[in-house]
Design an enzyme around this catalytic site. Structure first.
Site, PDB file in Angstrom:
ATOM      1  CD  GLU A  92      -2.988  -1.153   2.245  1.00  0.00           C
ATOM      2  OE1 GLU A  92      -4.097  -1.604   1.981  1.00  0.00           O
ATOM      3  OE2 GLU A  92      -2.663  -0.766   3.380  1.00  0.00           O
ATOM      4  CB  CYS A 105       3.223   7.268   3.240  1.00  0.00           C
ATOM      5  SG  CYS A 105       3.796   6.022   4.375  1.00  0.00           S
ATOM      6  CB  CYS A 112       8.085  -5.602   8.047  1.00  0.00           C
ATOM      7  SG  CYS A 112       9.619  -4.993   8.801  1.00  0.00           S
ATOM      8  CB  CYS A 116       7.800  -3.316  15.641  1.00  0.00           C
ATOM      9  SG  CYS A 116       9.438  -2.920  14.986  1.00  0.00           S
ATOM     10  CB  CYS A 119       4.234  -2.635  13.393  1.00  0.00           C
ATOM     11  SG  CYS A 119       4.260  -2.406  11.603  1.00  0.00           S
ATOM     12  N   GLY A 171       7.160  -2.285   5.470  1.00  0.00           N
ATOM     13  CA  GLY A 171       8.529  -2.761   5.324  1.00  0.00           C
ATOM     14  C   GLY A 171       9.581  -1.873   5.946  1.00  0.00           C
ATOM     15  CB  SER A 203      10.845   5.907   8.602  1.00  0.00           C
ATOM     16  OG  SER A 203      10.524   5.442   9.896  1.00  0.00           O
ATOM     17  CB  SER A 225      10.944   3.449  14.443  1.00  0.00           C
ATOM     18  OG  SER A 225      10.336   3.911  13.277  1.00  0.00           O
ATOM     19  CG  LEU A 226      14.195   6.197  20.360  1.00  0.00           C
ATOM     20  CD1 LEU A 226      15.425   5.461  19.865  1.00  0.00           C
ATOM     21  CD2 LEU A 226      14.540   7.644  20.676  1.00  0.00           C
ATOM     22  CG  HIS A 227       8.616   3.088  18.482  1.00  0.00           C
ATOM     23  ND1 HIS A 227       7.982   4.236  18.093  1.00  0.00           N
ATOM     24  CD2 HIS A 227       8.840   2.401  17.339  1.00  0.00           C
ATOM     25  CE1 HIS A 227       7.819   4.232  16.781  1.00  0.00           C
ATOM     26  NE2 HIS A 227       8.336   3.145  16.295  1.00  0.00           N
ATOM     27  CG  ASN A 302      -2.798   5.112  13.925  1.00  0.00           C
ATOM     28  OD1 ASN A 302      -3.677   5.873  14.293  1.00  0.00           O
ATOM     29  ND2 ASN A 302      -1.669   5.541  13.373  1.00  0.00           N
ATOM     30  CB  CYS A 345       1.480   5.585  11.352  1.00  0.00           C
ATOM     31  SG  CYS A 345       2.764   6.528  10.723  1.00  0.00           S
TER      32      CYS A 345
HETATM   33  N1  SAH Z   1      10.043   0.091   9.077  1.00  0.00           N
HETATM   34  C1  SAH Z   1      10.214   1.475   9.190  1.00  0.00           C
HETATM   35  C2  SAH Z   1       9.228   2.286   8.393  1.00  0.00           C
HETATM   36  C3  SAH Z   1       7.806   1.853   8.347  1.00  0.00           C
HETATM   37  S1  SAH Z   1       6.805   2.052   9.760  1.00  0.00           S
HETATM   38  C4  SAH Z   1      10.209   1.894  10.632  1.00  0.00           C
HETATM   39  O1  SAH Z   1       9.834   1.085  11.475  1.00  0.00           O
HETATM   40  O2  SAH Z   1      10.607   3.018  10.911  1.00  0.00           O
HETATM   41  C5  SAH Z   1       6.534   3.836   9.890  1.00  0.00           C
HETATM   42  C6  SAH Z   1       6.278   4.281  11.327  1.00  0.00           C
HETATM   43  O3  SAH Z   1       5.002   3.844  11.797  1.00  0.00           O
HETATM   44  C7  SAH Z   1       7.314   3.729  12.276  1.00  0.00           C
HETATM   45  O4  SAH Z   1       7.730   4.711  13.196  1.00  0.00           O
HETATM   46  C8  SAH Z   1       6.503   2.667  12.984  1.00  0.00           C
HETATM   47  O5  SAH Z   1       7.062   2.294  14.196  1.00  0.00           O
HETATM   48  C9  SAH Z   1       5.164   3.319  13.108  1.00  0.00           C
HETATM   49  N2  SAH Z   1       4.075   2.396  13.442  1.00  0.00           N
HETATM   50  C10 SAH Z   1       4.037   1.063  13.218  1.00  0.00           C
HETATM   51  N3  SAH Z   1       2.869   0.554  13.685  1.00  0.00           N
HETATM   52  C11 SAH Z   1       2.167   1.573  14.208  1.00  0.00           C
HETATM   53  C12 SAH Z   1       0.871   1.689  14.814  1.00  0.00           C
HETATM   54  N4  SAH Z   1       0.078   0.637  14.934  1.00  0.00           N
HETATM   55  N5  SAH Z   1       0.469   2.908  15.216  1.00  0.00           N
HETATM   56  C13 SAH Z   1       1.261   3.994  15.053  1.00  0.00           C
HETATM   57  N6  SAH Z   1       2.475   3.956  14.472  1.00  0.00           N
HETATM   58  C14 SAH Z   1       2.934   2.761  14.054  1.00  0.00           C
HETATM   59 FE1  SF4 Z   2       8.791  -3.426  10.249  1.00  0.00          FE
HETATM   60 FE2  SF4 Z   2       8.733  -0.779  10.752  1.00  0.00          FE
HETATM   61 FE3  SF4 Z   2       6.602  -2.344  11.310  1.00  0.00          FE
HETATM   62 FE4  SF4 Z   2       8.821  -2.572  12.759  1.00  0.00          FE
HETATM   63  S1  SF4 Z   2       7.478  -0.775  12.618  1.00  0.00           S
HETATM   64  S2  SF4 Z   2       7.614  -4.276  11.949  1.00  0.00           S
HETATM   65  S3  SF4 Z   2      10.403  -2.245  11.236  1.00  0.00           S
HETATM   66  S4  SF4 Z   2       7.430  -1.902   9.294  1.00  0.00           S
END
Ligand code: SAH
Ligand code: SF4
Length: 387
Positions: A92, A105, A112, A116, A119, A171, A203, A225-227, A302, A345
């Protein structure tokens, strides 16, 4: 003999292709302009190329775009495209219009492998890397679709509807390094899309060696993506942290900034209720990043089905933001766009035939043990990817 898809080539790649045909390298620039700047994919219409060469091209090459399966338009103008990667896989892309800019985007992989926990893409497993044509094809297709829209029809061909690109779709872009960099080269090329390096953002969840390569080979704006503000928590929710812990990640950010087009890194931080959103997390975060010039982007989680997480409350997000802002940091809280079409996201689901058998494992193994077994599975998949 199969036809060469010219969408897979950046300008140096095209120049090589023409030289091997016994043609002049400047043809690369002409063809680049036709395909990407004018959106023309029929060789016959490329009028500044002599007819014999056009005919030769038609026998050797093609411009093969991925196929759009579904286009959805949200009430707020956000658009989402489901694009076929093959018969059983799809990815997408999302366009987000704002007053001063239009952001696309883009996805880099089918699924992926990095798992995480919050995600949706990560939950689906991994199928394969996208080709250059499939990555840059997302920009070509979105541009094309938007140009057809009467809403944008008053714009001249030199006006940009898409001014910014973020590699934040499905990804991990740095796990598909070569194809992503070739696609970035095309985005930045003045004969193609001519986007500014400052307006193209990769990212990453923190693949340290690939961050160094990106810095040397194609520095663009960087989001990380620190989190989580400490290794114990980040090991849990962003498992690649077990391989590249925070100290190494912070050092890589500092090295990146030596050559980056912007003088800061953007740290993304998904706000998960009760998990990483407490005041002590914000304070730990401040001490973690003290040597890295940065901005913060707080992303309200989200939700997606069976995620097991809840979005932090508005109050908790504000409290967290205020602690960072007291130390003079720029903090943005990401607005959720395209809610009605699941375009936010982390909600991009596409269609993924999982090759890592992760989904199968999760469903068939009792919860207590699944954690352990899943972790060893992660390790293998991630090792495959990053080595
Ligand atoms: N793989 C890369 C880029 C894709 S994800 C990365 O992880 O950075 C893009 C962003 O969306 C990242 O910061 C990811 O952590 C965040 N993300 C993933 N799942 C999410 C969710 N359910 N709600 C909000 N942000 C999310
Ligand atoms: Fe992959 Fe980014 Fe999702 Fe982590 S947040 S699973 S690295 S797409």
């Amino acid at each position: 003999m199969s036809l060469v898809n010219l969408l897979d080539l950046d300008q140096p790649g095209l120049a090589k292709f023409f030289v091997e045909l016994g043609e002049k390298p400047f043809r690369a620039k002409q063809v680049m302009r036709w395909i990407h700047h004018f959106g023309m994919i029929d060789f016959e219409q490329m009028t500044d190329i002599a007819k014999p060469l056009r005919e030769k091209l038609a026998t050797l090459a093609e411009v093969r775009l991925p196929e759009v399966k579904v286009e959805q338009i949200s009430d707020d103008g956000t658009r989402k495209w489901l694009i076929a990667a093959d018969a059983s896989n799809g990815i997408e892309s999302v366009f987000i219009p704002e007053d001063e800019r239009g952001t696309l985007c883009i996805s880099s992989q089918v699924g992926c492998a990095l798992e995480c926990t919050f995600c949706s893409t990560g939950r689906q497993g991994f199928n394969r890397n996208l080709s250059v044509a499939e990555i840059i094809g997302q920009l070509w297709l979105a541009n094309h679709a938007l140009r057809q829209d009467p809403y944008y029809s008053q714009l001249s061909s030199s006006d940009r509807i898409i001014s910014n690109v973020v590699m934040m779709g499905m990804g991990e872009p740095l796990a598909n390094f070569d194809n992503v960099v070739t696609a970035l080269n095309i985005m930045l090329d003045d004969s193609a899309y001519g986007l500014s390096r400052r307006r193209v953002t990769v990212s990453t969840s923190g693949l340290v060696p690939a961050m160094d390569r990106l810095r040397d080979e194609c520095p663009v704006a960087l989001a990380v993506s620190l989190h989580a503000p400490n290794d114990a928590l980040r090991n849990e929710i962003v498992p690649i942290n077990r391989k590249y812990p925070l100290k190494e990640l912070m050092a890589a950010c500092q090295r990146y900034l030596e050559k980056a087009p912007r003088d800061f890194v953007t740290f993304e931080y998904v706000m998960l209720d009760g998990v990483n959103d407490k005041p002590e997390h914000a304070r730990q975060l401040l001490s973690l990043v003290k040597d890295v010039p940065c901005k913060f982007n707080l992303i309200p989680f989200n939700p997606f089905p069976d995620s097991g997480y809840k979005t932090s409350s508005r109050d908790n997000i504000s409290r967290f933001r205020d602690i960072l802002m007291q130390e003079e940091y720029v903090v943005t809280t990401r607005k959720t766009r395209g809610d009605d079409i699941d375009a936010a996201c982390g909600q991009l689901a596409g269609q993924v035939q999982d090759k890592t058998r992760r989904v199968e494992k999760r469903l068939s193994i009792p919860i207590q043990v699944s954690q352990e077994i899943d972790q060893s599975a992660n390790q293998t998949t991630m090792d495959d990817l990053v080595n």
